[in-house]
Motif scaffolding. Structure first.
Motif, short mmCIF file in Angstrom:
data_model
loop_
_atom_site.label_atom_id
_atom_site.label_comp_id
_atom_site.label_asym_id
_atom_site.label_seq_id
_atom_site.Cartn_x
_atom_site.Cartn_y
_atom_site.Cartn_z
N VAL A 50 0.98 -1.23 0.18
CA VAL A 50 -0.06 0.14 -0.18
C VAL A 50 0.98 1.26 -0.07
CG1 VAL A 50 -1.68 1.25 1.23
CG2 VAL A 50 -2.08 -1.05 1.05
N SER A 51 1.83 1.25 1.08
CA SER A 51 2.83 2.28 0.87
C SER A 51 3.29 2.66 -0.39
CB SER A 51 3.84 2.22 1.86
OG SER A 51 3.31 2.25 3.21
N ASN A 52 4.03 1.44 -1.21
CA ASN A 52 4.52 1.73 -2.75
C ASN A 52 3.51 2.47 -3.55
OD1 ASN A 52 6.91 0.79 -1.81
ND2 ASN A 52 6.62 -1.21 -2.20
N HIS A 53 2.37 2.06 -3.20
CA HIS A 53 1.33 2.49 -4.20
C HIS A 53 0.99 3.84 -3.90
CE1 HIS A 53 0.16 -1.07 -6.50
NE2 HIS A 53 -0.08 -1.73 -5.50
N LEU A 54 0.82 4.38 -2.68
CA LEU A 54 0.66 5.47 -2.40
C LEU A 54 2.00 6.49 -2.77
CD1 LEU A 54 -0.36 5.19 1.20
CD2 LEU A 54 -1.94 6.21 -0.80
N ARG A 55 2.92 6.02 -2.92
CA ARG A 55 4.27 6.57 -3.49
C ARG A 55 3.91 7.03 -4.85
NH1 ARG A 55 7.66 4.72 -6.25
NH2 ARG A 55 7.71 2.43 -5.58
N VAL A 56 3.64 6.14 -5.52
CA VAL A 56 3.25 6.25 -6.96
C VAL A 56 2.20 7.28 -7.10
CG1 VAL A 56 2.34 5.18 -9.07
CG2 VAL A 56 4.04 4.08 -7.81
#
Length: 106
Positions: A50-56
């Motif tokens: 989820v954190s990686n998706h939020l970064r994108v």
């Protein structure tokens, strides 16, 4: 052929929301600001994922994150979505005109 910067930004947004998990994050954040833990509860993804998706989404300018104590809340940037919407609307208008235009061959 030169590509203007706004076109590149639109592509970044379209790439960002092309992923089904990121689409769901955008849909959830359209209703309310949520912390990462809420998104983990709602999505079939780990906290790291989820954190990686939020970064994108942040890099595309679609999401802003804000610390609230030990939690991080996320919200959409409606102006950014509106920019993309205008661009897609203009593309739809041009495509309606293109119905009557056929480039001759050869």
């Amino acid at each position: 052929m030169l590509i203007d910067q706004s076109s590149l930004m639109d592509r970044a947004v379209l790439r960002a929301i092309a992923d089904p998990v990121r689409q769901r994050i955008v849909e959830l954040l359209a209703r309310e600001q949520l912390c990462t833990c809420h998104l983990v509860e709602e999505l079939p993804a780990t906290q790291t994922n989820v954190s990686n998706h939020l970064r994108v989404l942040r890099e595309a300018g679609l999401v802003v994150s804000e610390q609230a104590g030990r939690y991080t809340y996320h919200r959409l940037v409606p102006e950014r979505l509106a920019e993309v919407s205008v661009g897609l609307g203009e593309l739809a208008s041009r495509s309606r005109l293109a119905i009557a235009v056929k480039r001759p061959c050869g």
